[in-house]
Design an enzyme around this catalytic site. Sequence first.
Site, short mmCIF file in Angstrom:
data_model
loop_
_atom_site.label_atom_id
_atom_site.label_comp_id
_atom_site.label_asym_id
_atom_site.label_seq_id
_atom_site.Cartn_x
_atom_site.Cartn_y
_atom_site.Cartn_z
N GLU A 44 0.86 -1.18 0.00
CA GLU A 44 0.00 0.00 0.00
C GLU A 44 0.90 1.23 0.00
OE1 GLU A 44 -2.81 0.32 3.17
OE2 GLU A 44 -3.34 -1.78 3.07
N GLU A 55 -5.40 8.60 10.06
CA GLU A 55 -4.04 8.25 10.45
C GLU A 55 -3.66 8.79 11.82
OE1 GLU A 55 -3.22 6.18 8.42
OE2 GLU A 55 -4.04 6.76 6.49
#
Length: 263
Positions: A44, A55
């Site tokens: 990824e 995140e």
Amino acid sequence: MSRIAQAFQNKKAFIAFITGGDPDLETTEELICAMDQAGADLIEIGVPFSDPTAEGIVIQEANARALAAGCTTDKLFEMVSRVRRRTQIPLVFLTYMNPIYTYGKERFFRQCRTAGIDGVIIPDLPFEEKEEVAPICAEYGVDLVPLIAPTSKERITMIAKEAKGFIYCVSSLGVTGVRSEIRTDIGAMVRLVKSVTDLPCAVGFGISTPEQAAKMAAVSDGAIVGSAIVKLVAKDGKDCVEAVSEYVRSMKEAIAGLDDFTS
């Protein structure tokens, strides 16, 4: 058979995440090839963005470093095109809707196909709004990989039925980051997914040790690791390739012994 399907064929997959352009695009290119050699089955690549809402601080800081170093979406596509001449490992972009809109939806997914990106993960795209991009993804042969969280509950089977590529099972509530313990009943989540689709399920969020990777892969089709790898990149900068390779090798070895078993 697609490259993503091959990543899971007759084995548990180890999926590695890095932020594109951190610390620079040349290092990203070398990392992808090195992680492929070290045993990663799929990679990824985070598209740098100023507001990556899913995140934790580790990947937020990686995004800031990549942007400060001058990484743009165009430069990232150019780097992927170069990588594709060196490796056929499946590559998936993790991005948010804002960069896709800014770049232009049609142009973004056309470039994905041209560069050799196999799929995209979009954390801030709700399932109910996936038609914003799903038809364009299909047109250009890019799998729209869904995230399924512990809170998805009755929506899990609905999301799984329409998934493409693989299914990203989120192990924990909150944002990405290393966790000392994962309490979610991943096995139950995976069984629910498998009741409606044959697509592979990989587990991410919070996995950092070989023991955690093996535990998660034992009840699914693979383990995804991001923050622990990004920490190594932050620590060593342009000299991170060897340390990341060793880490990826140890994580792959931890789950390789599970290949004889079904999840």
